[in-house]
Write a protein that holds these residues in place. Structure first.
Motif, short mmCIF file in Angstrom:
data_model
loop_
_atom_site.label_atom_id
_atom_site.label_comp_id
_atom_site.label_asym_id
_atom_site.label_seq_id
_atom_site.Cartn_x
_atom_site.Cartn_y
_atom_site.Cartn_z
N THR A 19 -7.79 -46.29 41.22
CA THR A 19 -7.57 -45.28 40.20
C THR A 19 -8.65 -44.20 40.33
O THR A 19 -9.84 -44.51 40.37
CB THR A 19 -7.66 -45.91 38.78
OG1 THR A 19 -6.73 -46.97 38.71
CG2 THR A 19 -7.36 -44.88 37.71
N ALA A 20 -8.22 -42.99 40.40
CA ALA A 20 -9.16 -41.87 40.50
C ALA A 20 -9.89 -41.71 39.17
O ALA A 20 -9.30 -41.82 38.10
CB ALA A 20 -8.42 -40.59 40.86
N LYS A 21 -11.16 -41.47 39.27
CA LYS A 21 -11.96 -41.23 38.08
C LYS A 21 -11.65 -39.85 37.54
O LYS A 21 -11.62 -38.87 38.29
CB LYS A 21 -13.46 -41.30 38.42
CG LYS A 21 -14.21 -42.26 37.60
CD LYS A 21 -15.67 -42.22 37.98
CE LYS A 21 -16.40 -43.19 37.10
NZ LYS A 21 -17.80 -43.22 37.34
N ARG A 22 -11.41 -39.76 36.25
CA ARG A 22 -11.13 -38.46 35.64
C ARG A 22 -12.44 -37.73 35.39
O ARG A 22 -13.38 -38.30 34.87
CB ARG A 22 -10.40 -38.64 34.31
CG ARG A 22 -9.00 -39.19 34.50
CD ARG A 22 -8.32 -39.37 33.19
NE ARG A 22 -8.24 -38.08 32.49
CZ ARG A 22 -7.91 -37.97 31.21
NH1 ARG A 22 -7.66 -39.04 30.51
NH2 ARG A 22 -7.85 -36.79 30.65
N SER A 23 -12.47 -36.49 35.77
CA SER A 23 -13.66 -35.71 35.48
C SER A 23 -13.49 -35.05 34.12
O SER A 23 -12.39 -34.69 33.71
CB SER A 23 -13.92 -34.66 36.56
OG SER A 23 -12.86 -33.73 36.57
N ILE A 24 -14.58 -34.94 33.43
CA ILE A 24 -14.59 -34.34 32.10
C ILE A 24 -15.04 -32.89 32.25
O ILE A 24 -16.05 -32.61 32.89
CB ILE A 24 -15.56 -35.10 31.17
CG1 ILE A 24 -15.13 -36.56 31.04
CG2 ILE A 24 -15.65 -34.43 29.81
CD1 ILE A 24 -16.14 -37.43 30.33
N LYS A 25 -14.29 -31.98 31.67
CA LYS A 25 -14.68 -30.58 31.70
C LYS A 25 -15.70 -30.35 30.57
O LYS A 25 -15.41 -30.62 29.41
CB LYS A 25 -13.48 -29.68 31.51
CG LYS A 25 -13.82 -28.21 31.60
CD LYS A 25 -12.59 -27.34 31.46
CE LYS A 25 -13.02 -25.89 31.55
NZ LYS A 25 -11.91 -24.99 31.26
N PRO A 26 -16.89 -29.87 30.91
CA PRO A 26 -17.91 -29.66 29.88
C PRO A 26 -17.46 -28.66 28.82
O PRO A 26 -16.87 -27.64 29.14
CB PRO A 26 -19.10 -29.11 30.66
CG PRO A 26 -18.89 -29.54 32.06
CD PRO A 26 -17.39 -29.56 32.24
N LYS A 27 -17.72 -29.00 27.57
CA LYS A 27 -17.43 -28.09 26.46
C LYS A 27 -18.37 -28.45 25.32
O LYS A 27 -18.38 -29.59 24.85
CB LYS A 27 -15.99 -28.21 26.00
CG LYS A 27 -15.67 -27.30 24.82
CD LYS A 27 -14.19 -27.31 24.52
CE LYS A 27 -13.80 -26.57 23.27
NZ LYS A 27 -14.30 -25.26 23.07
N ASP A 31 -27.69 -24.73 29.47
CA ASP A 31 -26.67 -23.95 30.18
C ASP A 31 -25.27 -24.10 29.58
O ASP A 31 -24.43 -23.23 29.73
CB ASP A 31 -26.64 -24.33 31.67
CG ASP A 31 -26.33 -25.81 31.89
OD1 ASP A 31 -27.05 -26.68 31.35
OD2 ASP A 31 -25.36 -26.10 32.62
N LEU A 32 -25.03 -25.21 28.89
CA LEU A 32 -23.71 -25.45 28.30
C LEU A 32 -23.52 -24.79 26.94
O LEU A 32 -22.39 -24.67 26.48
CB LEU A 32 -23.46 -26.96 28.16
CG LEU A 32 -23.37 -27.77 29.45
CD1 LEU A 32 -23.19 -29.24 29.14
CD2 LEU A 32 -22.25 -27.24 30.33
N TRP A 33 -24.62 -24.41 26.27
CA TRP A 33 -24.47 -23.90 24.90
C TRP A 33 -25.20 -22.60 24.59
O TRP A 33 -24.95 -21.98 23.56
CB TRP A 33 -24.87 -24.97 23.89
CG TRP A 33 -26.18 -25.65 24.12
CD1 TRP A 33 -26.38 -26.87 24.72
CD2 TRP A 33 -27.50 -25.20 23.73
NE1 TRP A 33 -27.71 -27.18 24.75
CE2 TRP A 33 -28.42 -26.19 24.14
CE3 TRP A 33 -27.97 -24.07 23.08
CZ2 TRP A 33 -29.79 -26.07 23.91
CZ3 TRP A 33 -29.35 -23.95 22.86
CH2 TRP A 33 -30.23 -24.95 23.27
N GLU A 34 -26.09 -22.14 25.45
CA GLU A 34 -26.93 -21.00 25.10
C GLU A 34 -26.14 -19.74 24.76
O GLU A 34 -26.45 -19.06 23.77
CB GLU A 34 -27.95 -20.71 26.20
CG GLU A 34 -27.32 -20.30 27.53
CD GLU A 34 -28.32 -20.23 28.67
OE1 GLU A 34 -29.44 -20.75 28.54
OE2 GLU A 34 -27.96 -19.66 29.71
N ASP A 35 -25.14 -19.40 25.54
CA ASP A 35 -24.37 -18.19 25.27
C ASP A 35 -23.61 -18.29 23.95
O ASP A 35 -23.58 -17.33 23.16
CB ASP A 35 -23.40 -17.88 26.41
CG ASP A 35 -24.11 -17.46 27.69
OD1 ASP A 35 -25.17 -16.81 27.60
OD2 ASP A 35 -23.61 -17.79 28.78
N ASN A 36 -22.98 -19.42 23.70
CA ASN A 36 -22.24 -19.61 22.44
C ASN A 36 -23.18 -19.57 21.24
O ASN A 36 -22.84 -19.00 20.20
CB ASN A 36 -21.47 -20.92 22.44
CG ASN A 36 -20.30 -20.90 23.40
OD1 ASN A 36 -19.82 -19.84 23.78
ND2 ASN A 36 -19.84 -22.07 23.79
#
Length: 153
Positions: A4-12, A103-108
């Motif tokens: 089974t392929a591991k699902r990647s999580i899209k950062p949000k 890097d995941l939240w600074e702009d927001n």
């Protein structure tokens, strides 16, 4: 045998502006990071002082919450702001901003805080920051006006 392929999580990561009536609910998540920031800054206050000001809307709590590539439902950071009435206009001040994976939240975060400041009639944003913020803040139009120097007595 089929692998089974591991699902990647899209950062949000979302920015949650915590209302005064919600502070008690989110406090256990935020208290540790506030304590760490205050320890680094010379312990000029205790987390309980911020808690009291957050409950009365004299300060505002922002939580950066979401997921990165590996984890779901994680708190990535907190930010504490306050609106100060200066003689000529109000300004929003960022008192504490700390966390991981900036890097995941600074702009927001900058976008949400800027919008909040404008909605509350502020004419300027002001921030107490560590040196790392100086390098990246130019992309949002910030400029260095002062440097805070501290000597403990």
């Amino acid at each position: 045998m089929h692998k089974t392929a591991k699902r990647s999580i899209k950062p949000k990561v979302s920015i949650i502006g915590v209302k005064p009536v919600e502070v008690t609910t989110y406090w256990p998540l935020a208290q540790f990071l506030i304590r760490e920031a205050l320890n680094y800054s010379g312990k000029y206050a205790e987390p309980k002082h911020f808690y009291e000001l957050l409950l009365t809307d004299q300060m505002q709590l922002w939580i950066m919450f979401g997921n990165d590539e590996a984890a779901q439902n994680k708190m990535f950071g907190i930010c504490i702001t306050r609106i100060v009435d200066m003689p000529n206009y109000p300004q929003l001040e960022i008192i504490i901003c700390t966390g991981s994976r900036r890097d995941l939240w600074e702009d927001n975060l900058v976008g949400d805080i800027t919008k909040f400041a404008k909605e509350n009639g502020c004419k300027r944003l002001c921030s107490w920051v560590r040196p790392g913020w100086e390098r990246i803040s130019k992309k949002w139009g910030w400029e260095k006006k002062h440097v805070q120097m501290v000597k403990e007595l």
